[in-house]
Design an enzyme around this catalytic site. Sequence first.
Site, mmCIF file in Angstrom:
data_model
loop_
_atom_site.group_PDB
_atom_site.id
_atom_site.type_symbol
_atom_site.label_atom_id
_atom_site.label_comp_id
_atom_site.label_asym_id
_atom_site.label_seq_id
_atom_site.Cartn_x
_atom_site.Cartn_y
_atom_site.Cartn_z
ATOM 1 C CD GLU A 81 69.219 30.439 3.950
ATOM 2 O OE1 GLU A 81 69.470 29.221 4.059
ATOM 3 O OE2 GLU A 81 68.736 31.116 4.878
ATOM 4 C CD GLU A 106 69.746 37.343 4.724
ATOM 5 O OE1 GLU A 106 68.591 37.080 5.114
ATOM 6 O OE2 GLU A 106 70.266 36.823 3.727
HETATM 7 C C1 IPT Z 1 66.799 34.768 4.309
HETATM 8 C C2 IPT Z 1 67.358 34.843 2.929
HETATM 9 O O1 IPT Z 1 68.748 34.724 2.941
HETATM 10 C C3 IPT Z 1 66.987 36.103 2.231
HETATM 11 O O2 IPT Z 1 67.266 35.957 0.873
HETATM 12 C C4 IPT Z 1 65.537 36.413 2.435
HETATM 13 O O3 IPT Z 1 64.770 35.379 1.911
HETATM 14 C C5 IPT Z 1 65.262 36.526 3.883
HETATM 15 O O4 IPT Z 1 65.565 35.337 4.519
HETATM 16 C C6 IPT Z 1 63.819 36.793 4.177
HETATM 17 O O5 IPT Z 1 63.302 37.880 3.534
HETATM 18 S S1 IPT Z 1 66.589 33.072 4.658
HETATM 19 C C7 IPT Z 1 65.616 33.021 6.104
HETATM 20 C C8 IPT Z 1 64.328 32.400 5.777
HETATM 21 C C9 IPT Z 1 66.319 32.307 7.197
#
Ligand code: IPT
Length: 953
Positions: free
Chosen positions: A413, A483
Amino acid sequence: MSLRTSTAYVEDVSPGSGVLPPRAWYASSDATSLSLNGSWRFRLSDTADAEDDSFAARGYDAGDWAQVTVPGHWVLQGHGSPAYTNHLYPFPVDPPRVPTENPTGDHLRLFGLPADWPADGAAVLRFDGVESCARVWLNGTELGEFKGSRLPHEFAVGHLLEAGDNVLAVRVHQWSSGSYLEDQDQWWLPGIFRDVTLLHRPAGSVRDFFVHASYDHVSGTGTLRVDSDVAGRVTVADLGIDTATGEPVTVPAEPWTAETPRLYDAVLATPGERVPLRIGFRTVELSDGLIKVNGRPLLFKGVNRHEWHPERGRALDLATMREDVTLMKRHNVNAVRTSHYPPHPAFLDLCDEYGLWVIDECDLETHGFTEQGWRDNPVDDDRWTPALLDRAARTVERDKNHPSVVIWSLGNEAGTGRGLTAMAEWIHGRDGSRLVHYEGDHDCRDTDVYSRMYADHAEVERIGRGLDGGPRRRRALPFILCEYAHAMGNGPGGLLDYQRLFEAHDRLQGGFVWEWIDHGIAHPELGYAYGGDFGEELHDGNFVCDGLLFPDRRPSPGLLEYRKVIEPVAITGDGTAGTVRITNRYDFADLSALSFSWSYEVEGEAVDLGTLPVPALAPGESAEVELPAVPAGAPAGEAHWTVRAVLASDTAWAPQDHVVAWGQLAVSERRVPHVAATARPAHGNGGISLGPGVFDARTGALRAIGEVPVTGLRLDVWRAPTDNDDGAAWQSDLRPGPLWRELGLHRMRHRLDAVEAGEDALTVRTRVAPAARDLGLSTVYRWTSDGDRLRLTVSVTPDGDWTVPLPRLGIRFGLAAADAVRWYGGGPGEAYPDTRSASRIARRQSTVDDLQTPYVRPQENGARIDVRWAELGGLRVEGDPAFFLTARRWTTEHLDAAAHLTDLVPGDTVWVNLDHAHHGIGSQSCGPGPLPRYRLRAEPAEFSFVLSASGTG
Ligand code: IPT
């Protein structure tokens, strides 16, 4: 020198000064070393320049200072407090400037050299991790300063060491220019949180070395070449290798994979040092548009792992790291993304040893710049590029010798920009043996993998089919979800549906669940604290508790679900066919490490069991394996085969008989309870009696069944919204939690329309609806009895314009007492429509307290699915059809209102929910909601329960 000038380094974008170039990290060698972990003197100031640097001088009396433990974070040791933000910088965004309020911890440590410390040679002082910026002095001489919190930094100190007392002084600032690069979604936790070590460096000792160990799957050979700054020899006893550094040698060898983590002990010997190595031969490549290792494509069944301990924060000890790895292996996880920074280096040793694929991520995130449309983003500003390259180099150089690391990740990010391109170019140039990942650039200009986060099932399927378009480079690349399946609170739902897609399309090479562990902080009054619990001005609440493990590392139902969904052996079939289909879903291993067993169960109880001979299928192979004959004399009733794959012998991570995979095959259907309506409703004593039931004559409300008082039995559609029901604020407008509340489903009114005592039934007609709305649920309760048992049939007919799904549909009631719970149905843990893979039908018992799942922020939890019958509080319930069972010592309203587990105070009543249906769970706290087939639509429904006194409490 003015104080202002002396702290200018804090806001300087440069990564540091005085530090040695990065190099490979290794845990041990025959050179002497001294750990400087332990108790240090500590003084906290509010600003970077509140105190001068006289504390660094020899002879400074720090006798009145506090003490802290290193490694550690001072905010978790009674000095200041932690703060949590997801992506917002908790200070004004004016890079590289930081606020005047800049908590600064002066650390002081006196140490003597051990008697055997060699008199000659150099020495290096190593810091494995300091957040966020440190300035260091030894014996009054300033060594330099550095940033890059989760990266090692070393100083040459041999010339400064003294035979007697030595004084090490470290000034740590919470905020620095580096903080702009470290905006990961986690607690801000300053301190010296990883080891501090003094390393003797004998003349002729190793400085840096690079182990190149590839595997040729065609010839079955490994090729080893160890490059070293200081020439020496490399020996691998098991392979008969004895070669000079820099010289390649090829020998027959076993490959390293995460499934078969074969490591060879080796020694790198230079004139001054012997370094033990553990070598794994493996070749990572991009070929045919796929990530392949040793010639075969792999499927990541991964997790994102932040370093976390509920008391020590990111200061992890080896035992905790080992526990993480062991838990991952036991739950069939095969890959880790080290979100969003390189972990403690010892963790990667464990990944090599136990076998996990690793995406090693640089310590980089600038997410807060999204608030300003990425304007001034450091990754697109050349002034910051040296700092970015320093982070890339410190990651790659430190970790380059781990076979487990197959992909480097630039960070997380951080938008897009030239700095990222520079990092990717540098990494590709330095280490052509691995791939480069970064999610934030969907065009994949700099990366070897197309990576996304939280894409929904439909999009993932399009990508799998190659229908996603996009630039040519991206289309040619393999796809991973770096993720997905946001594991916040109850959930994630939909894991199985993702896994089926990964298995169906080659291009989809798996994903990494977000995330491994809840970052709750152990708190004396709150149980576990989350954002806001320390009075933070800005915070993101319990968004920091979104892991598959609870903070104390107990597996959540989400992890058990994931384990089942990703199990490496598929066991499927039709229980009446006499065979079971076994499929090897490993990428590399055959099934020879597993043994198989069967059991035949009637009404949830094993009647007989035995072993099942299964061939050592190769990866991808299937076999139809014959089941034994149905055991002679098996009683009548609903029957199942359960087939299990277990470890045939002890492994490093689990003992023999550990269950790796299982399947349950239905043989026969369940008999649905029948109750002849022979009893008649009778008036008397101000009530109506029907069989064992006593009802209020005016309202038709059930008062008791036999001796068991029952209160408040009525239709219930409300559940305490889960984090996924609520969704994140930036999620779509279709977040069910807020819609439910807006509609008023948490405050339904029950209007009584009729109580009809008929020939053979008591019928109660109601309309259930929220104030201020014209929609509702016409609800008819029809009671019949055969004299011993009561049958309740609930008919629900929605009226009005129902566009939102219902949270749940069932009845609830209160019992005066209940403790033990017995049931026949799904378990052992909770399950909802899209989180039900790990639920297996069996006879089960538990207690009301143990039925609760302790989500850090209380929410709907604990439902057992497919329950045929249950007994609790002296009552027996049979379902037609099977139902969801929930029982708690507080109401749903109480659960809904609670912010922490400690808010849940048991009352006198045990509240029981018997649900015909539940809305799915989904993953909308960050990803997609439940798939359409898991939505609970408001439509006409009818369901029955047979209730009787069980005679046992
Ligand atoms: C994503 C982040 O990469 C991760 O660090 C964490 O924040 C996760 O979301 C949520 O728990 S970013 C997401 C808002 C697209």
